[in-house]
Write an enzyme that holds these catalytic residues in place. Structure first.
Site, PDB file in Angstrom:
ATOM      1  CG  HIS A 159      37.524  28.655  55.406  1.00  0.00           C
ATOM      2  ND1 HIS A 159      36.963  27.543  55.554  1.00  0.00           N
ATOM      3  CD2 HIS A 159      38.577  28.655  56.359  1.00  0.00           C
ATOM      4  CE1 HIS A 159      37.551  26.751  56.438  1.00  0.00           C
ATOM      5  NE2 HIS A 159      38.476  27.421  57.205  1.00  0.00           N
ATOM      6  CB  SER A 280      35.161  42.468  25.375  1.00  0.00           C
ATOM      7  OG  SER A 280      34.140  42.669  25.009  1.00  0.00           O
ATOM      8  CE  LYS A 286      35.268  42.037  30.305  1.00  0.00           C
ATOM      9  NZ  LYS A 286      34.829  41.471  31.353  1.00  0.00           N
ATOM     10  CD  GLU A 293      38.168  33.785  31.508  1.00  0.00           C
ATOM     11  OE1 GLU A 293      37.217  33.531  31.540  1.00  0.00           O
ATOM     12  OE2 GLU A 293      38.873  34.798  31.005  1.00  0.00           O
TER      13      GLU A 293
END
Ligand code: ARG
Length: 466
Positions: A159, A280, A286, A293
């Site tokens: 979970h 970024s 970043k 992803e």
């Protein structure tokens, strides 16, 4: 109207509309089948020669012409005019341009309906072989990562809540198992891919008495198709491939998701290798996990490819229908996507740096040893349900006092059960918890070490198989 002469032009008084040519053409994407189309045609010429349909001289000239067309592709000197319609017409057209009318004998008794099925099967057979090797490559990267950090303990989750401590290696080996099943599914689908359709003609079977078994052997197929109607309309093998590929991408997507999550500052379990992270354009600080992803994101397009082909096939009457031309783009897209994802994830996984202290700390907080505490009471003779209840109350007590279980004194513990004694604190330690799980499939270090050895041996066997 393009310069290409239509192979089926005889029936028609005038040329096709340019828009129709463009709308119906598959050449802009099916050119990728050229090596297989030429391989299939050369084998077919040999079959026609053996059947006495072509003389040795005719066959020899056609084969040489086909080899020259292949060279043109290799040199990149081809002009893909959509007026040729598809790769089959293009190659035949170029052949006739090169060697003259005798080239027109190549297609004797053959239909593009069987030809395209053959090409797609040859293509998939080769690509599935590459994908299987690349899956093994990712498994090796996972095993290297696991073996290099056998000392690292992480929280195992259910979970997405901390559950029980496990080895980092044990977590990684879960992906090795998923990929084993993926490879097995794709290898199994290969059996249905590896069936030779030539000799089916347009749908009724060839009238030229070619030796299909010999042709199959020539092209490395293990079987010949048994029904000509089925052979030209069957795309089950492509759907099976897309199913196996989708399942693989679902697993790579889950791996991508975990890398994204674990590389976040909130988890801070992993540091991405710089070459596999991105920046970024706005925020100078970043370091983004775009590769992971996209492994997650691209699963969606592969599942889309599967659904697209299933939908294309579901309402088709037998046998060949032009709708089947829509099979190629989803198949090509999936091959490119799965292979690209496997190729980039392998070095990324191998280069992951683990923050072992942070992982251990996370495994020490959050009562991951509560099950062990209950097991301790069970070892003293308390029924498990009661032990669960007792430890649950101790957890509530500890939460109120902001303490961990190992920080409780025996005095505090004995308020809940007289069974607690000196051995308790050792029993619920992380290492002790792991080592009790020496069962097959469990997270004890000696068991995980064995699992790594077994996985390595399996991979070696697979590699030997080619
Ligand atoms: N380009 C076609 C395809 O991909 C080849 C077969 C065409 N056959 C036909 N009779 N029009 O399916």
């Amino acid at each position: 109207m393009g310069k290409a002469k239509k192979a089926w032009g005889g029936r028609f008084a005038g040329p096709a509309e340019r828009r129709v040519e463009e709308y119906t053409a598959s050449l802009p994407f099916d050119w990728r089948l050229y090596p297989y189309d030429i391989q299939g045609s050369i084998a077919y010429v040999r079959a026609l020669m053996n059947a006495g349909v072509l003389t040795d001289v005719e066959g020899g000239r056609i084969i040489q012409g086909l080899e020259e067309v292949k060279d043109e592709f290799h040199r990149g000197s081809v002009e893909l005019d959509p007026a040729y319609e598809d790769i089959h017409m293009y190659i035949e057209g170029r052949l006739i341009e090169k060697i003259g009318e005798v080239g027109g004998k190549l297609h004797t008794g053959r239909s593009r309906n069987e030809q395209v099925a053959l090409d797609l099967r040859l293509y998939l057979r080769a690509e599935i072989g590459e994908i299987l090797a690349e899956i093994r490559g990712l498994q090796e990267a996972l095993l290297d990562q696991a073996e290099g950090r056998l000392d690292v303990i992480v929280p195992g989750y259910t979970h997405l809540q901390r559950a029980q401590p496990i080895l980092w290696a044990h977590h990684l080996l879960a992906y090795v198992e998923m990929l084993n099943r993926d490879a097995a599914r794709l290898a199994d689908c290969l059996k249905r891919v590896n069936v030779m359709p030539l000799g089916s003609g347009a749908l009724a079977g060839s009238a030229y008495g070619i030796d299909r078994e010999a042709l199959a052997q020539d092209l490395g197929f293990s079987e010949v198709s048994r029904n000509s109607v089925d052979a030209v309309s069957d795309r089950d093998f492509a759907i099976e491939f897309l199913t196996g590929a989708s399942m693989t991408m679902v697993h790579l997507s889950r791996l991508g998701e975990e890398i994204v999550l674990w590389a976040s500052a909130e988890f801070a379990f992993l540091e991405l290798p710089e070459a596999f992270a991105t920046g970024s354009s706005l925020m100078p600080q970043k370091k983004n996990p775009d590769v992971a992803e996209l492994a997650r994101g691209k699963a969606g397009r592969v599942i889309g490819d599967l659904v697209a082909l299933l939908t294309t096939i579901k309402g088709l009457p037998l046998s060949y229908n032009r709708d089947l031309q829509e099979d190629k783009e989803p198949v090509f897209d999936t091959v490119d996507t799965v292979r690209g994802t496997l190729q980039v994830l392998s070095p990324l996984v191998r280069g992951l740096q683990v923050n072992a202290d942070r992982m251990r700390q996370a495994a020490e907080e959050g009562f991951l040893n509560a099950t062990d505490a209950a097991d301790y009471l069970v070892s003293k003779g308390l029924p498990f349900r009661q032990a669960h209840e007792v430890v649950g109350r101790i957890v509530r007590y500890s939460l109120e006092r902001k303490k961990r279980l190992d920080q409780l004194t025996l005095e505090e513990l004995r308020q809940y059960s007289p069974l607690f004694d000196e051995g308790f604190h050792g029993y619920i330690g992380l290492e002790a918890s792991l080592s009790r799980r020496g069962i097959v499939g469990g997270t004890a270090p000696e068991q995980v070490r064995k699992a790594i050895q077994t996985a390595r041996a399996d991979l070696k066997k697979e590699r030997g198989r080619g």
